[in-house]
Structures are given as structure tokens and as C-alpha cells.
Write a protein that holds these residues in place. Sequence first.
Motif, PDB file in Angstrom:
ATOM      1  N   GLN A  65       1.010   2.222  -4.606  1.00 40.78           N
ATOM      2  CA  GLN A  65       0.795   0.957  -5.314  1.00 40.78           C
ATOM      3  C   GLN A  65       1.689  -0.136  -4.738  1.00 40.78           C
ATOM      4  O   GLN A  65       1.233  -1.258  -4.482  1.00 40.78           O
ATOM      5  N   ALA A  66       2.948   0.173  -4.508  1.00 42.76           N
ATOM      6  CA  ALA A  66       3.878  -0.809  -3.948  1.00 42.76           C
ATOM      7  C   ALA A  66       3.500  -1.167  -2.509  1.00 42.76           C
ATOM      8  O   ALA A  66       3.571  -2.335  -2.111  1.00 42.76           O
ATOM      9  N   GLN A 126       5.986   1.273   2.234  1.00 44.65           N
ATOM     10  CA  GLN A 126       5.184   1.628   3.405  1.00 44.65           C
ATOM     11  C   GLN A 126       5.962   2.599   4.289  1.00 44.65           C
ATOM     12  O   GLN A 126       5.411   3.591   4.775  1.00 44.65           O
ATOM     13  N   PHE A 127       7.252   2.337   4.473  1.00 42.69           N
ATOM     14  CA  PHE A 127       8.099   3.221   5.270  1.00 42.69           C
ATOM     15  C   PHE A 127       8.189   4.607   4.635  1.00 42.69           C
ATOM     16  O   PHE A 127       8.066   5.626   5.323  1.00 42.69           O
ATOM     17  N   MET A 174       4.422   9.388  -4.971  1.00 41.76           N
ATOM     18  CA  MET A 174       3.384   8.998  -4.000  1.00 41.76           C
ATOM     19  C   MET A 174       2.465   7.925  -4.576  1.00 41.76           C
ATOM     20  O   MET A 174       2.136   6.955  -3.896  1.00 41.76           O
ATOM     21  N   LYS A 175       2.065   8.099  -5.820  1.00 48.92           N
ATOM     22  CA  LYS A 175       1.191   7.110  -6.459  1.00 48.92           C
ATOM     23  C   LYS A 175       1.883   5.757  -6.558  1.00 48.92           C
ATOM     24  O   LYS A 175       1.298   4.711  -6.289  1.00 48.92           O
ATOM     25  N   LEU A 213       8.878  -1.189  -8.256  1.00 47.64           N
ATOM     26  CA  LEU A 213       8.009  -0.039  -8.041  1.00 47.64           C
ATOM     27  C   LEU A 213       8.630   0.928  -7.044  1.00 47.64           C
ATOM     28  O   LEU A 213       8.578   2.141  -7.226  1.00 47.64           O
ATOM     29  N   ASN A 214       9.231   0.381  -5.988  1.00 48.24           N
ATOM     30  CA  ASN A 214       9.839   1.228  -4.979  1.00 48.24           C
ATOM     31  C   ASN A 214      10.998   2.033  -5.569  1.00 48.24           C
ATOM     32  O   ASN A 214      11.139   3.223  -5.303  1.00 48.24           O
ATOM     33  N   ASP A 215      11.828   1.387  -6.379  1.00 48.89           N
ATOM     34  CA  ASP A 215      12.936   2.090  -7.027  1.00 48.89           C
ATOM     35  C   ASP A 215      12.421   3.174  -7.974  1.00 48.89           C
ATOM     36  O   ASP A 215      12.982   4.269  -8.041  1.00 48.89           O
ATOM     37  N   SER A 216      11.362   2.861  -8.696  1.00 53.76           N
ATOM     38  CA  SER A 216      10.763   3.826  -9.616  1.00 53.76           C
ATOM     39  C   SER A 216      10.228   5.036  -8.848  1.00 53.76           C
ATOM     40  O   SER A 216      10.406   6.184  -9.268  1.00 53.76           O
TER      41      SER A 216
END
Length: 72
Positions: A25-26, A35-36, A20-21, A3-6
Motif C-alpha cells: 500500500q505504501a 518499495q525498497f 507485505m500488505k 504506513l512504512n513504520d507500521s
Amino acid sequence: MSLNDSAAQSYQDGDIQTAMKTWTQAAEAGDAEAQFQLGLCHSNGAAVERDFSRALEFFLLAGDAGHTEAEY
């Protein structure tokens, strides 16, 4: 792809709202990098109104999860 990579790819592609969405979610799933990134968005006013208090919340979550950059 995580999710972060996406989210990062969406951000690079200029689709900030999707980023942002996806980061949200991640982050809710405990992803420290997400979060960062949300902390950065809130501190810089990227896609959201600048909110240092909210940014700090995300940086603290990320730091507590071991994200070293968030600890500073």
C-alpha cells in the motif's frame, strides 16, 4: 505512525503478511522505503516466492525516488 513504520513493526512482530500488505500500500503511494523493503522481500524470498525480476522492479522504483541503498 506512517504506513512504512507500521509495516516494519508488523514485520518485527512476525506478522509478515500484514507487513507485505502495508508495504505494498505504501509503495503504491510512492514511498521509496516501502518499495525498497518489498525489493528485499522479493530478493530474499521473505513472505513471497523469490523473484529477482520483481525485486529489481522495486529497487528501481525506490532508486528513482531517491532511496540511496536501492541504487546499489
